[in-house]
Every structure is written in structure tokens, then in C-alpha cells.
Design an enzyme around this catalytic site. Sequence first.
Site, PDB file in Angstrom:
ATOM      1  N   THR A   1       0.825  -1.199   0.000  1.00 34.84           N
ATOM      2  CA  THR A   1       0.000   0.000   0.000  1.00 34.84           C
ATOM      3  C   THR A   1       0.865   1.257   0.000  1.00 34.84           C
ATOM      4  O   THR A   1       1.990   1.261   0.494  1.00 34.84           O
ATOM      5  CB  THR A   1      -0.958   0.068   1.210  1.00 34.84           C
ATOM      6  OG1 THR A   1      -0.263   0.548   2.368  1.00 34.84           O
ATOM      7  CG2 THR A   1      -1.585  -1.289   1.496  1.00 34.84           C
TER       8      THR A   1
ATOM      9  N   ASP B   1      -4.599   5.537   2.559  1.00 35.60           N
ATOM     10  CA  ASP B   1      -4.230   6.512   3.587  1.00 35.60           C
ATOM     11  C   ASP B   1      -4.657   5.871   4.897  1.00 35.60           C
ATOM     12  O   ASP B   1      -5.854   5.735   5.176  1.00 35.60           O
ATOM     13  CB  ASP B   1      -4.965   7.830   3.348  1.00 35.60           C
ATOM     14  CG  ASP B   1      -4.706   8.854   4.448  1.00 35.60           C
ATOM     15  OD1 ASP B   1      -4.018   8.517   5.432  1.00 35.60           O
ATOM     16  OD2 ASP B   1      -5.208   9.983   4.327  1.00 35.60           O
TER      17      ASP B   1
ATOM     18  N   SER C   1       7.892  -0.222  14.896  1.00 38.46           N
ATOM     19  CA  SER C   1       7.980   0.797  15.933  1.00 38.46           C
ATOM     20  C   SER C   1       9.349   1.453  15.822  1.00 38.46           C
ATOM     21  O   SER C   1       9.777   1.819  14.735  1.00 38.46           O
ATOM     22  CB  SER C   1       7.763   0.157  17.311  1.00 38.46           C
ATOM     23  OG  SER C   1       7.811   1.115  18.335  1.00 38.46           O
TER      24      SER C   1
ATOM     25  N   TYR D   1       7.096  11.981  18.267  1.00 41.76           N
ATOM     26  CA  TYR D   1       7.447  10.702  17.638  1.00 41.76           C
ATOM     27  C   TYR D   1       7.690   9.649  18.714  1.00 41.76           C
ATOM     28  O   TYR D   1       7.178   8.525  18.621  1.00 41.76           O
ATOM     29  CB  TYR D   1       8.685  10.873  16.764  1.00 41.76           C
ATOM     30  CG  TYR D   1       9.083   9.608  16.040  1.00 41.76           C
ATOM     31  CD1 TYR D   1       8.449   9.235  14.857  1.00 41.76           C
ATOM     32  CD2 TYR D   1      10.080   8.773  16.540  1.00 41.76           C
ATOM     33  CE1 TYR D   1       8.792   8.068  14.197  1.00 41.76           C
ATOM     34  CE2 TYR D   1      10.434   7.611  15.881  1.00 41.76           C
ATOM     35  CZ  TYR D   1       9.786   7.261  14.712  1.00 41.76           C
ATOM     36  OH  TYR D   1      10.134   6.098  14.062  1.00 41.76           O
TER      37      TYR D   1
ATOM     38  N   LYS E   1       5.500   6.079  19.321  1.00 41.17           N
ATOM     39  CA  LYS E   1       6.087   4.742  19.315  1.00 41.17           C
ATOM     40  C   LYS E   1       5.938   4.055  20.678  1.00 41.17           C
ATOM     41  O   LYS E   1       5.781   2.830  20.743  1.00 41.17           O
ATOM     42  CB  LYS E   1       7.556   4.803  18.886  1.00 41.17           C
ATOM     43  CG  LYS E   1       7.735   5.271  17.442  1.00 41.17           C
ATOM     44  CD  LYS E   1       6.939   4.416  16.453  1.00 41.17           C
ATOM     45  CE  LYS E   1       7.220   4.786  15.003  1.00 41.17           C
ATOM     46  NZ  LYS E   1       6.460   3.951  14.044  1.00 41.17           N
TER      47      LYS E   1
ATOM     48  N   THR F   1      17.176   6.259   5.827  1.00 45.64           N
ATOM     49  CA  THR F   1      16.008   6.252   4.950  1.00 45.64           C
ATOM     50  C   THR F   1      15.505   7.686   4.803  1.00 45.64           C
ATOM     51  O   THR F   1      16.089   8.626   5.320  1.00 45.64           O
ATOM     52  CB  THR F   1      14.879   5.389   5.549  1.00 45.64           C
ATOM     53  OG1 THR F   1      14.437   6.002   6.770  1.00 45.64           O
ATOM     54  CG2 THR F   1      15.355   3.974   5.842  1.00 45.64           C
TER      55      THR F   1
END
Length: 272
Positions: free
Chosen positions: A32, A56, A134, A148, A152, A183
Site C-alpha cells: 500500500t 491513507d 515501531s 514521535y 512509538k 532512509t
Amino acid sequence: MSKIILITGASRGFGKIWAKALLERGDKVAATARNTEDLNDLVQAYGDAVLPIQLDVNNRDACFAVVNKVKQHFDRIDVLINNAGFGLFGAIEETSEAQARAQMETNFFGLLWVTQAIVPIMREQKGGHIIQVSSFLGLVSLPVLGLYNASKYAVNGLSETLATEVKSFGINVSLIEPNGFSTDWAGASAFQTEANEVYAPVKKAFFDAATPDSWGKPESTAKAVLALIDSENPPLHFLLGKVAYPWVKQVYAERLAEFEEWKEVSADAHGH
């Protein structure tokens, strides 16, 4: 026997790397993304083995519809990799309501909706593996990433509870908890708060502490994730990268020492 894997947030980063690794070895992947054009390279390379789907994860109804579509298309779902999410950088005081809600909406609630959608299917199958992406920042925390961290920590609490609830149905739950990797998470995919200069020293210390060696190579994670998927007895907590373990070990040792120091006061508070 090939596995059927559903991966959210497969357009880039870990999601795309793991999707490619799974397809390369012969598994089938429902991938997705918010924009399915980002999945065209997978479709061109692997054809019918990949099912691209627009999603989404903030839309709960859409999450349920997508999970049911994957089940109908492939007849089963062996593994869910709940990977969709993003990073929000900035001090807590700087964070707007909209930013805070957006961070929790995607990283926590989006993951929850997909999880809720897939549990009945895996329960009916009498088996499956739910893998929640996570972070080691769901176990320890860093400045400049408060929301953030919170998202998590919430994912970890949810997933630890889920593991106890679905174990008897043959469903395993794992938390992948990476340290920093190179990333788009800290780059193109990241969001920033509006800076308040009083936090400039904290931010400078945070960014100065990172060395090139602090960031792992995303491509190197594929082998570990395949091993996790293939494990007959997968762990609940699965750290990725060489930075995470020593850091978590140190923080937990300090935490236990603090509990120990205050244990008599704590016990007294019980009242009897």
C-alpha cells in the site's frame, strides 16, 4: 510455501526494501501507498506477485476495505507489516496541535486501524504474524522527537497487550524497533516544527551527537526481517541496528537503579 504479506507504507524506505526482498524470494506482497504510482517499479519487476493498493491509513474505513480486498485477492494474509509512519522533528513546546494530532493519527491510530482489520482474518485462519514497525524510541527517548517518541511508546504498549490477547488464536505479534537508518524518515518524509530559538542549544547537541556510523544501512535490514518472518517463535521485541541494544541496555539499567533507590518510598505508598 510462499507467504502472503501485506505491507503498509511500501512506497519508499523500509517498506519498499522489504517488499522487494520478499518478492525476490517468491512471496506475494500486497503493497500500500498513498500514491500507487510509487509502486510501479514493483509491478513492472514482479507482475502479479504484487498487488498495489492506494491507502491513507488515517482513514479507518479504508483500512478495513483494503485488508478485506487483500484477503479476497490472495485468499489469506500470513503476515502484516504495519510500516506506514513519519517523523516529526521539534521541541514539544514548538509542536502545534495539528502536528501533534497528525503524528499520532498516522503512527498510532493508522497502525491500530489496520491491526483491528486484520485480527479477525488471522483469527479465522487460526494463525498469522502481525509485525508492527515501531522504533527503539518506543523503549528509550531522545530530545527533539517528543511526539514521535510518544507515538512509538503508544505502539509498543498497544502491541504488547495485543500479543497477550491473540496468542491463543495462533497469532504472533512482533515489534521491529530500529535505531536510526539512512532512509527518507529523517529527510524527505520528515516534518519540522516552527523553531523557537531557546531550543537551539538542545537541537545542536542532538544533531552534533550523531556520527555517520550512527545511521544504519537500510538495505542491510532485509535479511534480518526475512529471518523474523520465517521464525517459528518470533520475538515480541526485535531491535534493528548496532546502536539500539547498548543504548536500551544502559537506559534500562539506569531505570532499574532509580526504581531500586526509591523502592521503600514506593512500597510505603501502598498503605498496607
